[in-house]
Design a protein around this motif. Sequence first.
Motif, PDB file in Angstrom:
ATOM      1  N   CYS A  19       0.850  -1.179   0.000  1.00 59.32           N
ATOM      2  CA  CYS A  19       0.000   0.000   0.000  1.00 59.32           C
ATOM      3  C   CYS A  19       0.897   1.244   0.000  1.00 59.32           C
ATOM      4  O   CYS A  19       2.026   1.193   0.491  1.00 59.32           O
TER       5      CYS A  19
ATOM      6  N   CYS B 254      -1.637   2.179   6.223  1.00 59.45           N
ATOM      7  CA  CYS B 254      -2.899   1.914   5.512  1.00 59.45           C
ATOM      8  C   CYS B 254      -3.730   0.853   6.244  1.00 59.45           C
ATOM      9  O   CYS B 254      -3.237  -0.217   6.580  1.00 59.45           O
TER      10      CYS B 254
ATOM     11  N   HIS C  97      -6.516  -0.037   4.721  1.00 58.80           N
ATOM     12  CA  HIS C  97      -7.199  -0.625   3.554  1.00 58.80           C
ATOM     13  C   HIS C  97      -8.673  -0.264   3.469  1.00 58.80           C
ATOM     14  O   HIS C  97      -9.513  -1.090   3.156  1.00 58.80           O
TER      15      HIS C  97
ATOM     16  N   CYS D 259      -4.149   1.302  -2.524  1.00 57.05           N
ATOM     17  CA  CYS D 259      -4.141   0.257  -1.509  1.00 57.05           C
ATOM     18  C   CYS D 259      -4.037  -1.113  -2.179  1.00 57.05           C
ATOM     19  O   CYS D 259      -4.850  -1.476  -3.032  1.00 57.05           O
ATOM     20  N   ALA D 260      -3.024  -1.884  -1.796  1.00 56.97           N
ATOM     21  CA  ALA D 260      -2.779  -3.195  -2.406  1.00 56.97           C
ATOM     22  C   ALA D 260      -3.911  -4.173  -2.110  1.00 56.97           C
ATOM     23  O   ALA D 260      -4.219  -5.055  -2.921  1.00 56.97           O
ATOM     24  N   ILE D 261      -4.522  -4.028  -0.950  1.00 51.82           N
ATOM     25  CA  ILE D 261      -5.619  -4.944  -0.577  1.00 51.82           C
ATOM     26  C   ILE D 261      -6.834  -4.680  -1.463  1.00 51.82           C
ATOM     27  O   ILE D 261      -7.449  -5.610  -1.996  1.00 51.82           O
TER      28      ILE D 261
HETATM   29 ZN   LIG Z   1      -4.075  -0.782   2.098  1.00 51.94          ZN
END
Ligand SMILES: [Zn+2]
Length: 297
Positions: free
Chosen positions: A251, A256, A258, A264-266
């Motif tokens: 992220c 983060c 999320h 955001c990677a999630i």
């Molecule tokens: Zn995130």
Amino acid sequence: MIAGILLKGYSGFYYVYAEGRVWECSLRGRFRIQGQEFLTGDRVQILPSNGNKATIEKVEERRNSLVRPTIANVDQAFLVFALVSPRPDLNLLDRLLIQVSEVGIKPVIILNKVDQAEVNSEDATAENSISSLDFYQNLHYDLIKVSTRTGQGIAEVREHLKDKVTVLAGPSGVGKSSLVNALEPGFELKTGEISRKLKRGRHTTRHVELMVCGEGLLADTPGFSSLYLPKMKREELTLFFPEFADVPGKCRFTSCVHHKEPDCAIKAAVESGQIEKSRYEHYCLFLEEVIAAERRY
Ligand SMILES: [Zn+2]
Ligand SMILES: Nc1nc2c(ncn2[C@@H]2O[C@H](COP(=O)(O)OP(=O)(O)OP(=O)(O)O)[C@@H](O)[C@H]2O)c(=O)[nH]1
């Protein structure tokens, strides 16, 4: 002395399961003097006197204990849901997974009524695949599909019970009683007189009873009735979503959570389908609850 597990305390007697049988135990004097409190599930050392009589000599330190039901040293929780009638409440399942994991109890998801799969085959397939809970297996949770009606999966459940202390949880109507009956139809006969004696005491005590079920012990009342999440910091919630840790990339913000943050990677993993949408939706709901609770402390 022999090691055993306290099944139930009732009217000054303690019923202990040790070496494959039930012992009616009284307390060593010093426990009475100290006013020692015993919980169902306590690991004890007993000294047999005659017949099925013994005294409790020692109680081991508890590994964990639950308040509702009041029980100690639980190894695992069977989270029971049904494929249909009622369809799985995934919000409740995700909540239970957190409550159970937080106290160090291993969750085992049991999906009952799988005999009803064909009945709904013309249903939207997406809904069916969610109902089948298959994606939980990819999250490294144990999932057993059973039918108390056809007997499918019952042997596997029995295998999981072996040498463990288990509590049941799950909504009304999913087949918890049917499951217990399928697992141990002869339960009443097995513990005989003691079981009947304990049954009579049922309404006079709020304490739980463990019953011999297969080669393990099972609590006679469903656990985890509270719907509240355990107290935690907002950044701790991700620990209960093990699939978040498998997401590649990072992220933008190290802090983060999320939710509303950009890059955001999630959230990207939810978009790509790597993370199940329902899991992320519940994560967001729970996060809001955790944040609201943080404010109250
Ligand atoms: Zn995130
Ligand atoms: N088709 C089907 N029905 C089942 C199965 N297991 C249980 N049922 C039915 O589901 C209904 C509810 O079963 P119970 O065992 O009473 O469910 P419970 O979870 O103990 O319910 P509560 O006591 O309300 O918590 C009953 O009508 C059962 O006959 C199954 O494997 N297949």
